[in-house]
Motif scaffolding. Structure first.
Motif, PDB file in Angstrom:
ATOM      1  N   ARG A 181      33.966  41.732  47.311  1.00 30.63           N
ATOM      2  CA  ARG A 181      34.180  40.365  46.847  1.00 30.63           C
ATOM      3  C   ARG A 181      35.380  39.712  47.505  1.00 30.63           C
ATOM      4  N   ARG A 204      40.961  43.526  38.819  1.00 27.46           N
ATOM      5  CA  ARG A 204      39.529  43.708  39.015  1.00 27.46           C
ATOM      6  C   ARG A 204      39.209  44.675  40.158  1.00 27.46           C
ATOM      7  N   THR A 206      29.889  40.461  39.320  1.00 31.38           N
ATOM      8  CA  THR A 206      29.852  39.654  40.525  1.00 31.38           C
ATOM      9  C   THR A 206      28.603  39.999  41.339  1.00 31.38           C
ATOM     10  N   SER A 229      27.246  39.673  45.069  1.00 30.57           N
ATOM     11  CA  SER A 229      27.603  39.317  46.436  1.00 30.57           C
ATOM     12  C   SER A 229      26.329  38.911  47.176  1.00 30.57           C
ATOM     13  N   CYS A 243      31.707  35.237  37.066  1.00 29.83           N
ATOM     14  CA  CYS A 243      31.184  35.561  38.399  1.00 29.83           C
ATOM     15  C   CYS A 243      29.689  35.280  38.502  1.00 29.83           C
ATOM     16  N   GLY A 279      30.365  32.419  40.468  1.00 30.51           N
ATOM     17  CA  GLY A 279      31.189  33.069  41.489  1.00 30.51           C
ATOM     18  C   GLY A 279      32.579  33.384  40.964  1.00 30.51           C
ATOM     19  N   GLY A 280      32.927  32.793  39.821  1.00 34.52           N
ATOM     20  CA  GLY A 280      34.233  33.061  39.222  1.00 34.52           C
ATOM     21  C   GLY A 280      35.362  32.682  40.145  1.00 34.52           C
ATOM     22  N   TYR A 314      36.149  34.181  42.707  1.00 30.02           N
ATOM     23  CA  TYR A 314      35.888  34.662  44.064  1.00 30.02           C
ATOM     24  C   TYR A 314      35.174  33.575  44.864  1.00 30.02           C
ATOM     25  N   THR A 356      30.878  36.127  48.143  1.00 28.37           N
ATOM     26  CA  THR A 356      30.384  36.065  46.774  1.00 28.37           C
ATOM     27  C   THR A 356      29.419  34.906  46.578  1.00 28.37           C
ATOM     28  N   GLN A 378      27.817  32.009  44.797  1.00 27.12           N
ATOM     29  CA  GLN A 378      28.473  31.101  43.853  1.00 27.12           C
ATOM     30  C   GLN A 378      27.535  30.762  42.689  1.00 27.12           C
ATOM     31  N   CYS A 394      35.861  36.066  31.439  1.00 22.38           N
ATOM     32  CA  CYS A 394      36.121  36.897  32.615  1.00 22.38           C
ATOM     33  C   CYS A 394      36.897  38.129  32.190  1.00 22.38           C
TER      34      CYS A 394
END
Ligand code: SF4
Lengths: 555, 172
Positions: free
Chosen positions: A210, A230, B77, B79, B105, B109-110, B112, B117, B119, B134
């Protein structure tokens, strides 16, 4: 001191401004040989590249950095080479197996080629990716869609051939993961099976990549703390500590004693709950579900404590550069005892079920063995290395935060199998408890942050009470902590092993480059060789016992 | 005044449509597939264990085969590298199916916002309920489950759900 190395390369060596030995790129393999054979630097900690595009004073655009430890693990040296226009250097994978993946990562992220590398291909980014994202001229938000997963046959066929297997007729190919319950998130291992025996295995990672390292480059130091949570999210605070510790090393500051002790207490508590998740999960993988509740529920009581202390259950962001966000709360000690008691009970109940359990022994003993030499050559660390009987623990070999003054033992295994890796973790939970109890007794009064106003925020009454406090707060929040130019590595003993940060700073409030040394990464690289020749059911346990955390593995 | 079966048998029967009876039964026996990739998945472990205990809502039978699941919980997340796999898992689930996007995420995408990542998973698969946080607290996961139950109660499978069209970035 690497005597033989210094003598042999006396003329060719120079030492750069930050203490790294600089060599011509053509000499690197030779130099590492001498270090390895004659000076006993047998442990490759990490390697990474630096892109100097935005630092015009540098002659060459790219440099590669090698970090090594000697047999005692307490001496660390840094080697650095400049990369010329050919963008190719010698691979050192023939000397250190751990360099195999490390070099693939540099190729993937920076586009530097390694000559004679056995299998130079992307590792974190996907197959369709174009460009090298950690280069300074790659825009951070430029994502690239991936349409198909790699079938990995380009790696599988030659590897089978090397093992003397030409025909694929008797084999069954199977993907373990990346979406598989026993693959703990996003880890993919592609295996060639003959009946239930694994003839050949290949791991592919990067599914949870990430962009941590790229994100660091456009955030201020304190803003990076939440990102570190994280990495290994099972013990978020240890990651906070490791990062803050590395930055504090560059700043050259020593924390007040109280802050150091709190870091020890909360850090060890994090280590305990990290081991709890690992053990709970591996026992579930083994079919021993009851133990999951025994081991996981104490984690809930620690969550309660952490919520009170930091406001968050999992991603705590408790540490700051130069200290921590605030002191312990009133009643902390009682809550801590509740947690420790709950963990004690959970661990005790579990051990009662498994310690003398024949099924447990049969499934774990002499399964997934890795030898001492192999483990060191593959840069394993933490409980995984200690399970092989190597007494390497940074808390002892290179103590920080007064660890040398605590009375605790290093838990060691003897065989390096799944059983040892599990039992070492159980024992470490006990030892962490001992450390916490001693630290609570000795916990001094005082500040929890350094007094330097260019690093830590002033107390609130000063912010609201006088103009100077207000200015300090404003400046620090808007500008961030300024870190003098440096290239430095500093590590702590994370829950999974040596957790270090190599940081390149340029005097601005944002790091020029950050590289994590994630202990999981090297454990995962060793995994295929551990499971080859074994049964597929054992592969699941081997993976669980290495405690691979995808967040830290893929960053 | 009651008519039909109710007029004859009184309070001992309830008439309904087949669809609402199915929905009612389904509500309390969701079989989730947890597509857990990162930190959010650790919070889901809490949801499943004793303290928060998702079985109170009938959703504790976590399936790891998409073919046996009707609720996809994406926790973590995603990716770009993971995206085709997520889509494949979603496609392998049988209709009717629902999707919870749990955590910053998966939803967006949070923090990141970078080259690797995705989105937000709704670029790839349709999402029914988004959960903030989160990671989201366990209560928020349970709240999302209740929201899914409400959706099930309110919508008509054949008319509303089966006729939905979705075209994501990975659909050719
Ligand atoms: S939303 Fe937060 S907790 Fe969840 S996966 Fe993303 S970073 Fe981790």
């Amino acid at each position: 001191m690497p005597k033989a190395f210094l003598e042999r390369f006396e003329k060719e060596l120079s030492i750069d401004a930050y203490g790294a030995y600089k060599l011509d790129a053509s000499l690197i393999l030779q130099a590492l040989h001498v270090l390895y054979q004659n000076d006993g630097y047998t442990f490759l900690v990490d390697m990474t590249a630096i892109d100097y595009l935005h630092q015009p004073s540098s002659l060459r655009r790219f440099a590669i950095v090698y970090l090594l430890r000697d047999r005692l693990f307490s001496n660390l040296i840094t080697l650095k080479i400049d990369v010329d226009e050919s963008l190719a250097v010698d691979s050192i994978a023939s000397l250190f197996k751990s360099a195999n993946w490390a070099e693939r990562e540099i190729w993937d992220q920076y586009g530097i080629h390694f000559k004679n590398h056995p299998n130079l291909k992307r590792i974190l980014n996907h197959k369709e990716f174009i460009g090298h994202p950690l280069r300074k001229d790659y825009p951070i938000t430029q994502g690239q869609l991936c349409h198909r997963s790699d079938d990995l046959m380009d790696e599988m066929t030659p590897r089978l051939k090397r093992k003397g297997i030409e025909s694929h007729d008797a084999l069954m190919f199977l993907n373990l993961g990346p979406a598989h319950p026993a693959s703990h998130g996003t880890i993919r291992t592609f295996v060639a099976l003959e009946a239930e025996t694994i003839r050949c295995a290949i791991s592919e990672i990067g599914y949870l990549h990430r962009g941590f390292e790229k994100s660091c480059e456009n955030h201020a130091y304190n803003q990076i703390i939440p990102y570190t949570d994280r990495l290994n999210y099972c013990s978020a605070i240890l990651n906070n500590i490791a990062f803050a510790h590395a930055v504090e090393g560059i700043l050259g500051i020593e924390l007040p004693d109280r802050a150091q002790f709190i870091r020890v207490i909360i850090g060890e508590l994090s280590r305990m709950i990290d081991h709890l998740v690992c053990l709970a999960a591996i026992l579930v993988d083994m079919g021993a579900l009851t133990n999951y509740w025994y081991l996981y529920n104490p984690r809930e009581s620690v969550y309660d404590l952490l919520s009170k202390l930091t406001g968050a259950r999992l991603t705590n962001s408790y540490m700051r550069i130069g200290g921590m966000s605030h002191d312990l709360y009133e009643g902390f000690e009682e809550d801590l005892h509740v947690c420790l008691r709950a963990i004690d009970t959970g661990v005790g109940d579990t051990l009662k079920l498994i310690e003398h359990n024949r099924i447990f022994h049969d499934r774990t003993q002499n399964v997934g063995i890795i030898s001492q030499e192999e483990a060191i050559n593959r840069s394993l660390s933490g409980p995984n290395l200690r399970a092989c009987g190597v007494a390497y623990d940074l808390r002892v070999n290179a103590p920080y935060y007064h660890y040398e003054s605590f009375d605790f033992d290093i838990a060691l295994g003897s065989v390096g199998d799944v059983y040892d890796r599990i039992m070492v973790r159980f024992e470490e939970i006990r030892q962490s408890k001992r450390i916490i109890e001693q630290a609570m007794k000795r916990l001094p009064q005082g500040a929890v942050c350094v007094a330097d106003r260019s690093i830590s925020l002033p107390p609130k009454h000063e912010v609201y009470g006088n103009i100077e406090g207000l200015m300090n707060q404003f400046k620090l929040v808007f500008e961030g902590v300024k870190v003098p130019p440096s290239e430095s590595y500093r590590a702590i003993e994370g829950a999974n092993g040596e957790l270090g940060f190599f940081i390149v700073s340029d005097g601005s409030p944002k790091p020029y480059k950050v590289k994590v040394r994630p202990p999981c990464f090297y454990a995962m690289a060793a995994y295929p060789s551990i499971i080859e020749g074994g049964m597929i059911a054992d592969a699941i346990l081997s993976l669980g016992s290495l405690n691979i955390i995808a967040g830290e593995l893929d960053r | 005044m009651a008519v039909g079966a109710e007029a004859i048998f009184g309070d001992s029967v309830i008439t309904s449509t087949l669809e609402s009876a199915l929905s009612w039964a389904r509500e309390s026996s969701m079989w989730p597939y947890v597509f857990g990739t990162a930190c959010c998945a650790i919070e889901f472990m809490s949801v499943a264990s004793s303290k928060y205990d998702i079985s109170r809502f009938g959703a504790e039978v976590v399936r790891f085969s998409p073919r046996q699941a009707d609720l996809l919980i994406v926790a973590g997340t995603i990716s770009y590298k993971q995206a085709p796999i997520l889509k494949k898992i979603y496609d392998q689930m049988c209709e009717p199916k629902w999707v919870i996007s749990a955590g910053a995420c998966a939803c967006s995408g949070g923090f990141y916002d970078n080259y690797t990542t995705l989105q937000g998973i709704d670029a790839i698969i349709p999402v029914d309920v988004y959960v903030a946080g989160c990671p989201p607290r366990p209560e928020a996961f349970l709240d999302a489950l209740l929201a899914i139950q409400k959706i099930q109660a309110d919508e008509r499978l054949l008319d509303d759900r089966a006729k939905r069209v979705f075209k994501g970035r990975l659909d050719a």
